[in-house]
Design an enzyme around this catalytic site. Structure first.
Site: not given
Length: 244
Positions: A10, A132
């Site tokens: 990330d 998610d």
């Protein structure tokens, strides 16, 4: 179905970071130069990696094209990447920059009619739908939106089935409660999704701690696993995970 291990990075402000449960205020930094890490992934035998643009995820406008180009030029890695996809042109630009697959997340929940069209236009092998999810008190898997502050009007199961009917081949599903927590993956969730979506490569994401967790995800029927914090903190050997 082959099983793919995705070492993950990330990126925020050019740095390798991890967020705790997606919270930008709970960031841990792991250094300023991501490229050597990607070279190490390739040297240990990885064929794919997962790359997230956290700046773009917040503000839009994918910023990692130069890094993506460098990874493709200097390693053998295929790259699954996303962050900040706001429309069709973003998908095209990221693919043109060298991505093997583009990850489409919040837009997949908010504008499914549009995203379904991308599966046909770009090819289902070039798109990873990322959802998610969070389990509610009744045991239903909901899809939190607007910074995870409220639930979408469709459940994980219903939306995943819709995309599967449209030809989806790759689904990345994160149990929000486990993201960045090193608490182990939610194996029951991945068993459920793998049974619900035959022919779809479900990627386990969130909580993977060690090689045993990777093996368990594979046994649950997953087509892949995302390895983030455990690799960055050297709790896991990538070569061993790849051998699962």
């Amino acid at each position: 179905m082959s099983f793919i291990v995705y070492p993950a990075l990330d990126i925020r402000d050019g740095r390798v970071v991890r967020l705790r449960q997606g919270d930008y205020a709970q960031e841990t930094s792991y250094g300023d130069d991501p490229l050597p890490r990607t070279q190490a992934f390739a040297a240990q035998g990885a064929q794919w990696m997962h790359l997230v643009d956290l700046d773009a995820a917040r503000a839009g406008g994918y910023t990692l094209a130069p890094l993506l180009s460098s990874i493709r030029a200097q390693t053998t890695l295929q790259v699954q990447t996303g962050g900040g996809v706001r429309g069709r042109d973003d998908v095209a630009r990221i693919l043109d920059a060298g991505a093997g697959r583009v990850v489409v997340g919040s837009l997949a929940v908010r504008r499914p009619d549009e995203v379904v069209g991308w599966l046909e236009e770009f090819g289902a092998e070039r798109i990873t739908i990322a959802l998610d999810a969070r389990q509610d008190a009744q045991g239903q898997w909901q899809l939190p939106v607007h910074g995870w502050t409220e639930n979408a009007d469709v459940t994980l199961d219903d939306l995943a089935r819709r995309y599967a009917r449209a030809g989806m081949r790759h689904l990345l599903c994160t149990d929000i409660a486990r993201d960045g927590m090193l608490a182990g993956p939610n194996i029951s969730l991945y068993q459920h999704l793998s049974a619900l979506l035959p022919g779809v490569a479900v990627q386990a994401s969130g909580g993977i701690r060690d090689v045993a967790d990777v093996a368990e995800a594979r046994a649950a029927g997953c087509g892949g696993a995302i390895l983030g914090k455990a690799l960055l903190e050297q709790r896991m050997d990538l070569a061993e995970a790849l051998a699962c």
